[in-house]
Every structure is written in C-alpha cells, then in structure tokens.
Design a protein around this motif. Structure first.
Motif, PDB file in Angstrom:
ATOM      1  N   GLU A  27       0.503 -14.621   3.698  1.00  0.00           N
ATOM      2  CA  GLU A  27       2.612 -14.769   4.195  1.00  0.00           C
ATOM      3  C   GLU A  27       2.528 -15.286   3.043  1.00  0.00           C
ATOM      4  O   GLU A  27       3.712 -14.892   2.282  1.00  0.00           O
ATOM      5  CB  GLU A  27       2.570 -14.092   5.574  1.00  0.00           C
ATOM      6  CG  GLU A  27       1.449 -13.466   5.977  1.00  0.00           C
ATOM      7  CD  GLU A  27       2.316 -13.737   7.475  1.00  0.00           C
ATOM      8  OE1 GLU A  27       1.985 -12.529   8.730  1.00  0.00           O
ATOM      9  OE2 GLU A  27       3.514 -14.860   8.439  1.00  0.00           O
ATOM     10  N   TYR A  84       5.819 -12.271  11.597  1.00  0.00           N
ATOM     11  CA  TYR A  84       5.183 -13.450  10.474  1.00  0.00           C
ATOM     12  C   TYR A  84       4.630 -14.328  11.182  1.00  0.00           C
ATOM     13  O   TYR A  84       5.613 -14.775  12.088  1.00  0.00           O
ATOM     14  CB  TYR A  84       5.867 -13.557   9.098  1.00  0.00           C
ATOM     15  CG  TYR A  84       6.075 -12.641   8.279  1.00  0.00           C
ATOM     16  CD1 TYR A  84       5.155 -12.085   7.479  1.00  0.00           C
ATOM     17  CD2 TYR A  84       7.137 -12.089   7.511  1.00  0.00           C
ATOM     18  CE1 TYR A  84       5.593 -10.333   6.633  1.00  0.00           C
ATOM     19  CE2 TYR A  84       7.662 -11.266   7.015  1.00  0.00           C
ATOM     20  CZ  TYR A  84       6.565 -10.227   6.249  1.00  0.00           C
ATOM     21  OH  TYR A  84       6.739  -9.911   5.624  1.00  0.00           O
ATOM     22  N   LYS A 102      -1.234  -9.416   6.239  1.00  0.00           N
ATOM     23  CA  LYS A 102       0.358 -10.300   6.455  1.00  0.00           C
ATOM     24  C   LYS A 102       0.844  -9.423   7.547  1.00  0.00           C
ATOM     25  O   LYS A 102       0.507  -8.316   8.091  1.00  0.00           O
ATOM     26  CB  LYS A 102       0.913  -9.405   5.203  1.00  0.00           C
ATOM     27  CG  LYS A 102       0.275 -10.431   4.058  1.00  0.00           C
ATOM     28  CD  LYS A 102       1.808 -10.638   3.187  1.00  0.00           C
ATOM     29  CE  LYS A 102       1.358  -9.224   2.020  1.00  0.00           C
ATOM     30  NZ  LYS A 102       1.764  -8.917   1.049  1.00  0.00           N
ATOM     31  N   SER A 103       1.441  -9.856   8.866  1.00  0.00           N
ATOM     32  CA  SER A 103       1.534  -9.471  10.067  1.00  0.00           C
ATOM     33  C   SER A 103       0.924  -9.189  11.427  1.00  0.00           C
ATOM     34  O   SER A 103       1.761  -9.300  12.358  1.00  0.00           O
ATOM     35  CB  SER A 103       2.928  -8.056   9.403  1.00  0.00           C
ATOM     36  OG  SER A 103       3.585  -7.983   8.789  1.00  0.00           O
ATOM     37  N   SER A 144       6.183  -6.138   9.668  1.00  0.00           N
ATOM     38  CA  SER A 144       7.228  -6.566   8.842  1.00  0.00           C
ATOM     39  C   SER A 144       6.710  -6.583   7.572  1.00  0.00           C
ATOM     40  O   SER A 144       7.837  -5.832   6.712  1.00  0.00           O
ATOM     41  CB  SER A 144       6.955  -7.953   9.417  1.00  0.00           C
ATOM     42  OG  SER A 144       8.000  -7.868  10.641  1.00  0.00           O
ATOM     43  N   ASP A 145       5.822  -7.051   7.185  1.00  0.00           N
ATOM     44  CA  ASP A 145       5.121  -6.877   6.387  1.00  0.00           C
ATOM     45  C   ASP A 145       5.037  -5.474   5.289  1.00  0.00           C
ATOM     46  O   ASP A 145       4.456  -4.246   5.526  1.00  0.00           O
ATOM     47  CB  ASP A 145       3.759  -7.248   5.809  1.00  0.00           C
ATOM     48  CG  ASP A 145       3.515  -7.345   4.278  1.00  0.00           C
ATOM     49  OD1 ASP A 145       3.847  -8.254   4.099  1.00  0.00           O
ATOM     50  OD2 ASP A 145       3.096  -6.374   3.306  1.00  0.00           O
TER      51      ASP A 145
END
Lengths: 265, 265
Positions: free
Chosen positions: A191, B114, B169-170, B218-219
């Motif tokens: 991230e 995140y 990610k996320s 989110s990502d």
C-alpha cells in the motif's frame, strides 16, 4: 551510510531494555547530528537510564522519552501521541528529512501452554491486544503523523522473529502474532511504496524473553533447544544483533517488505 | 474413501451459508451412516434450512444445529459447548471412531480501509476477537472434548485463503488473521502429531464475502482484480471448491499442517 545520513526522527517502541535499548543506543551513535530519538516504553525509569546513557556519548542527538503502554488500547492516546510529544518537547516537524519507526514492543505470551490449554479469554485478549491491535494502532498513528509530505524518507522496521516463519511447540501465541505482524507489514509495503519496510528477525538474543524461553517452555524438546543454545554459547548479545541491523540499514539495499533474519546476512 | 470411511462426528463452524453450507451438505452426502453433523452458526434460521436440505437427501446421518457466535468471547460458552450439545441431543461419545473439525467461521474485516486508516479500537478488537481469539477458544474446546482417547482419528481443517500467504492492498485485516491462523495450526500440527491438520485455501468462491471484495475494496487495482475474476467467469462455485476439498480428504495423503490451495490440486 544509508539510513543514518539524514536528519532523522527515530521512534523506538519498547526502548527501555533488551533489543529496543540496544537499538536506541546504537542508532543514536550512528545518527546524523540534530536527529531526535523518541523512545517509548511502559518503564519510564529504565527509559531515563537509556536516555542518560545516550546523552553521555552522543551530544549531537536529542533524546525524548515517553511513557507508553502498547497494550493500553485507548484510541485517543494513540491518535495524539506524536502531536503531544512534539508539542511537549518543542520539536518542529519541519526539522527532519526522515522518519525511522521501529516496532519493537511486544510480549512472548505464555509459553508454558500448549494450543489445547488456551482457554482463558482475558489472557488471549491481552496477548493479541498488545502484540497486534496495539501495534497496528501505533503504526497508524505513525503513518498519519510522519506523512510522506513532511518526511520525504520513511522507514518502518518490524522486529520479527524466526517464529514468524517457523512453528515451535509451546510457542503458538508468539508464533501467531509474529506471523500476523509480518503479513500486516507486507500488506503495508504494497500500500505504501514510498516507505521502506523491513521485518528483522534478530536471532536468539539474551533478553528477558530469552530467559523465559529457557525456563518456562512446556515442550521438553523445544526447551532443550533453548537450553543448548545458551550452554553452547550461541545466544547472541543484543548489540551484536543490532549491529547487523545497523549494517542492513546502512547498506539499504534490502527489498522493501522483506523478512531478514540475523543469520541471513 | 479416506476421511469419510469412518463413523464420524463432524463439527462445522460457520455452516449456515457459503462454503460452510456447502461443506455441511457435501460432507453429509459422503459421510458413513450413523455419522453426526454438528453445524454451528450465528444464524439459526439459515442453519435449520441447511439441516432440512441435508435430511432430504441423507437419511443416514444425524444433523444437529446449534446457535453459536465465535465472536462472543464468553469463556464458559466455549468450555462447555460440546458437552452441552452431546447432552441435549442424546449423543454418546462412544459411538464415533473419528472427529472432523472445520474452522470456517470468520469475517473479512473492513476492506474499504488501508493500513493507515486502522485507528478504531473496537473494530480491531471485534475483528481479531472473532477470527483469532474466538477461533483459538473453539479449537481448544474441540481438542479437550474430542480427545485422542475417545476419537482414534481426528482431523482439523482450517479454512484459509490465498491472503494467508500473499499480501493484497486493502486486505490487511483479512491477510493478517489468515496468516495468523495458518501459523497457529502449524504450531498445533507440531504439538499434536496424532491429528491430521489441513489449511485449505478454497479459491475465490461466490460468497457474500466475495461480493464485498468486488464492491468495497479501497484499492482500485485490487478491486479491478476481483471484478475481472467475476466478469471473466473465474469466480468458483462453492460446491466446486468443496468437492476438491472432499477429494483431498478422500485421498488423505496431504502432509499434516500443509496449506493447500484449490489451484494446487
């Protein structure tokens, strides 16, 4: 000189003894002048002794000590921690080129218990609270205070362990949180590509935790392993391990997010 | 026929929907007659529908459903869970040759966040409570009730995920608990050599969780990955994934403690 070339704000959690104390002292020796060491621990008295030791040999760095319990999960405490420390110590965020955060605070968990003995809710809550939840909250506080805008260079060092990647009987609680944290910081690495992330496994260092490994481990085979390490002189001095970490940070060629063990280098 | 040859007590946590429901139904179809399926879930109504479905096609197995919330960390509830279920349903522990425990209950965590957004204590406590602490407590309850003396053969299946070994990610909350659980069951494998342990990663199955992966992530890059999986028809049917698990259990040659992914077989 890698990490130590820039005017830095170091944050070391669990800095009063063992590996954290060794990092505080060894990083301060290497730090560029006008860097600041922010040392956190539950034990303020021991932290002040570390401060005195650093001041006696490194006049060029400022040391700030702050009483901090990673297991005390009070949201407000985490949210404002660095704002408060900066304000109370007249530090200005504009003075630094770099932030170096070390997540070293943690506990072993009860290594006198096997998996089947884990029936106590409050023991489990305390263990995961300090080692995972509290660590995540401190890390968020760091990311939201030491932003990319204010600190062009950022390092996050997760003090890991061989137990993050290898299972040991009697160490389910410790193995579980160390594996969890390694993975957490791997996700953060994905991230946050501008942060250099390292999970450092320091090897078997002579700390209070290592003594508990020799004395309290339920499993006879694993207990014997720790006893043999000690008897055969293979337990490491904290400074020896931290000097290798310093070397890794100076060379600064590690792959961000990597798990690097003392014995890998 | 491996696992399904013996008169078994199956315990499936999170059995009301998705993968748990599919396991309940598919395992019941394979189970030797006079086996018992103990199905646990917060959603008793949905659990009773699963019971009805099993009874309509498998008259030879007994089904017991029990309301159970893995995130409700009441020590007494965990300690007595199987004693109570056996008593209430007139089950005798002497009737079984084997216990098969499936740890399937769990939550995704907030994948709209995140790492740096994780500042809410109660959210973190809830997440680690249900996925790690509650799972450990249920597992201890299983080991202490389904003992080696009473059940000559024991299997513990941890429903794992690709996220236990790969960072997305996320997904810091999900990755962290899945890595933690894989490691926990590796330690148990070392401690309990008579138990056959498997961490099964079921692949991307069409469940409520998979919908949240497509919708809430989110990502953008990871969100797109989940959307593409769906659009290109690569999301798996739960039954397809569980049939592969059935095959692994029938063959019964896996190394105890292994993490096996749907796509590995």
């Amino acid at each position: 000189m890698g990490v130590f070339e820039k005017k830095s704000c170091f944050v070391i959690a669990g800095a009063s003894r063992g590996l954290g104390r060794s990092m505080a002292i060894n990083f301060a020796k290497k730090a560029r002048r006008e860097s600041v060491m922010i040392l956190l621990s539950r034990d303020l008295k021991a932290l002040k002794e570390v401060e005195t030791e650093i001041k006696s040999s490194c006049q060029d760095v400022k040391v700030v000590v702050s009483e901090f319990d990673q297991g005390d999960l009070d949201e407000k405490k985490f949210n404002n921690i660095f704002e408060n420390i900066f304000k109370e110590n007249n530090l200005s965020i504009d003075n630094f080129e770099q932030a170096v955060i070390v997540h070293n605070a943690g506990t072993l968990g009860d290594n006198s218990k096997y998996v089947k003995d884990l029936v106590n809710v409050s023991e489990l809550n305390t263990h995961f609270g300090v080692n995972v939840t509290g660590n995540i909250l401190l890390n968020s506080a760091c990311l939201n205070f030491f932003t990319q805008e204010k600190f062009a260079h950022r390092y996050v060092i997760n003090i890991s362990s061989l137990t993050a990647v290898k299972a040991f009987k009697s160490f389910s609680l410790y193995c579980t949180v160390k594996a969890a944290r390694d993975m957490f910081y791997k996700v953060m690495t994905e991230e946050e590509p501008t942060i250099r992330v390292l999970s450092y496994a320091p090897g078997p260092c002579e700390t209070d935790m290592q003594i508990k490994c020799r004395e309290n481990t339920s499993d006879p085979e694993v207990k014997q392993m720790f006893e043999s390490l000690y008897k055969e002189g293979n337990v490491l001095d904290c400074d020896a391990s931290i000097q290798k970490l310093v070397q890794i940070l100076e060379t600064d060629t590690f792959v961000s997010g990597a798990h690097i063990d003392y014995y890998d280098v």
